[in-house]
Design an enzyme around this catalytic site. Structure first.
Site, PDB file in Angstrom:
ATOM      1  N   LYS A 281       0.937  -1.126  -0.094  1.00  0.00           N
ATOM      2  CA  LYS A 281      -0.101   0.070   0.199  1.00  0.00           C
ATOM      3  C   LYS A 281       0.948   1.156  -0.069  1.00  0.00           C
ATOM      4  O   LYS A 281       1.942   1.253   0.262  1.00  0.00           O
ATOM      5  CB  LYS A 281      -0.838  -0.120   1.156  1.00  0.00           C
ATOM      6  CG  LYS A 281      -1.797  -1.141   1.494  1.00  0.00           C
ATOM      7  CD  LYS A 281      -2.529  -1.061   2.609  1.00  0.00           C
ATOM      8  CE  LYS A 281      -3.405  -2.278   2.703  1.00  0.00           C
ATOM      9  NZ  LYS A 281      -4.954  -2.092   1.891  1.00  0.00           N
ATOM     10  N   ARG A 355      -9.759 -11.746   1.676  1.00  0.00           N
ATOM     11  CA  ARG A 355     -10.547 -13.010   1.025  1.00  0.00           C
ATOM     12  C   ARG A 355      -9.750 -14.129   1.177  1.00  0.00           C
ATOM     13  O   ARG A 355     -10.532 -15.425   1.223  1.00  0.00           O
ATOM     14  CB  ARG A 355     -10.890 -12.731  -0.377  1.00  0.00           C
ATOM     15  CG  ARG A 355      -9.658 -12.640  -1.173  1.00  0.00           C
ATOM     16  CD  ARG A 355     -10.137 -11.596  -2.608  1.00  0.00           C
ATOM     17  NE  ARG A 355     -10.333 -10.372  -2.310  1.00  0.00           N
ATOM     18  CZ  ARG A 355     -10.378  -9.426  -3.143  1.00  0.00           C
ATOM     19  NH1 ARG A 355     -10.714  -9.871  -4.461  1.00  0.00           N
ATOM     20  NH2 ARG A 355     -10.554  -8.300  -2.798  1.00  0.00           N
TER      21      ARG A 355
END
Length: 503
Positions: A281, A355
């Protein structure tokens, strides 16, 4: 941590000291019990001067009012009496808390013209006071200079306010608050967990916090990496392999229903810090990724709430706890992992890690417990914030009844959800040339694609996915929350269980 107000309930009586809060209806009308606290009519004179009309949640106060020995009188607008529902009473409690200041002895007169509020309404007002009063100041050590203390001196704990709520039926209010207070404790636990810095709350520490629920009668198991490897949780463990802090899965069981009844299950994403891994990020805003375990925090808070109020249901909470860090062992884009289900996943973006954690947690929950349904919560995608902003969580489900009940619970608690689509057209976007699936799709529909990925790990079990990226952390402040970590999901799911799944 901040000093939490104490709450007591009593029959109507005119207080002799401290701060007194009264409720004023639309137009500035006061009930008889409220008028008795202001024998000289100080508020009646103050209302027109302050242009106060009883507008909902608006305050007006009089300091050292004449005709009484109390320190101050505060009127809180209740608006139209006929419009007061459960959430309005919570917000009125929040308005009281917002005006407490440094008061240590407080009386709240729950009385309105044309309405004698019942025990549940008084309890909701009390709950709103506690929700609004919360702040996360655990790590503040310096005393403000206002008391003449030198800087560097350890902060002294503020004296908690003693709040007595005067109402028509204090026994009923106390009984209702025993249940509502348990839920509020769950919300505040979830807020604490989200607000903790990642150096203090990693996977091991989070699992230890979950184990503390054993004091409430919750059965807690914690799976270590060794046990997860035996189970084949390659998807979850792949996310954790770049961190020296290890991974855990905490399994919390509340057995409040009939022994033969299948449980209902809630699963939470618990990424205690998310650098994005090798798909790193940007530095700006990365500090917020300490809250990427908002789903696990909500599940933990929910199990606390259900156990504390002795819910008559069998409930399982499963949280997958990892830190997504970067070192020489970290997962690489292009790696292929094998999930507990046996399905293989090509990891094209290591920042789509939540996920991967949930894939194994969902499969494990379904395989071990055979639940009636599963609901997972996760701060999963920025895409859901683009779609819905920060006032609704995204709801994805393979079951219309479950989706409808979640929507209804969201409306009742104002922890609102909005149903988003699923479909074969989206599902094919995660097909991979090199494995059974890949963990990202194209540029568009990112929140939907993430949900389609999760659906491949639930079989035919009724299931819902709540994407709470916009609501669990950094959400807009409200009448009942001023905290960065909101505790979103606890009241929503408690209401779901209360309304539909308690025997």
């Amino acid at each position: 941590m901040n000093s939490r107000p104490s709450i007591a309930f009593a029959k109507f009586a005119a207080p002799k000291k401290g701060s007194v809060f009264l409720l004023a209806a639309d137009g500035g009308g006061l009930g008889d019990a409220a008028k008795a606290c202001d024998p000289a009519g100080a508020l009646a004179r103050a209302f027109p001067v302050a242009d106060f009309s009883g507008k909902f949640a608006s305050p007006v106060e009089v300091l050292a009012p004449g005709g009484t020995s109390v320190d101050r009188l505060v009127a809180i607008g209740a608006g139209k009496v006929a419009s007061l529902d459960d959430q309005a009473w919570l917000k009125l409690g929040g308005a009281v808390a917002a005006s407490l200041r440094k008061a240590t002895e407080v009386a709240v007169i729950v009385d309105l013209p044309g309405l004698q509020p019942d025990g549940r309404q008084a309890a909701n007002l009390a709950a709103g006071i506690l929700l609004r009063s919360y702040s996360f100041d655990k790590y503040k050590t310096r005393k403000e200079r206002e008391n003449g203390q030198p800087e560097g001196k350890k902060a002294e704990a503020a004296k908690p306010a003693k709040i007595t709520i005067h109402c028509a039926d204090p026994a009923a209010a106390k009984k209702a608050f025993a249940s509502e207070g348990a839920v509020i404790d769950g919300v505040l636990l979830a807020r604490d967990l989200v607000n903790e810095p990642a150096n203090a709350l990693g996977p091991v520490e989070f699992a230890a916090r979950a184990r503390e629920l054993e004091a409430l009668g919750v059965e807690v198991d914690v799976l270590t990496e060794k046990e997860m490897k035996k189970l084949g949780m390659g998807s979850l463990l792949g996310v954790a392999q770049g961190s020296p802090r290890g991974a855990r899965v905490a399994v919390m069981q509340w057995k409040g229903g009939k022994a033969k009844d299948a449980p209902i299950a809630f699963i939470g994403k618990g990424v205690t810090f998310d650098t994005g891994g090798n798909s790193m990020k940007p530095a700006s805003g990365m500090e917020d990724m300490k809250g990427d375990m908002g789903g696990a925090a909500a599940v933990t808070g929910l199990i606390h709430a259900l156990a504390a109020r002795k819910a008559k249901a069998n409930v399982v909470g499963v949280i997958g706890l990892v830190e997504n860090a970067v070192d020489g062992h970290a997962q690489r884009p292009g790696d292929i992992v094998t999930s507990m289900s046996g399905q293989t996943i090509e990891v094209l973006n290591t920042d789509a890690e939540g996920r991967l954690v949930l894939a194994d947690a969902l499969w494990y929950t379904n395989d071990r417990f055979r639940p009636k349904f599963m609901v997972n919560l996760a701060t999963l995608t920025g895409a859901i914030m683009v779609a819905l902003g920060q006032h609704y969580a995204g709801l994805f489900s393979n079951d219309d009844e479950l989706a409808g009940r979640l929507t209804g619970a969201g409306q009742a608690t104002q922890e609102r959800v909005w149903r988003m689509p699923l479909g074969a057209e989206y599902d094919k976007l995660i097909d991979s040339k090199n494995a059974d699936m890949k963990n990202i799709g194209g540029r568009y529909g990112g929140a939907i694609i993430a949900a389609q990925f999760l659906q491949r790990f639930v079989k035919d079990t009724p299931w819902a996915h709540l994407d709470i990226a916009g609501t669990a952390m950094g959400a807009p402040a409200s009448e009942i929350n001023q905290s960065w970590g909101s505790g979103f999901g606890v009241r929503l799911l408690d209401r779901l269980v209360r309304d539909h799944y308690e025997g």
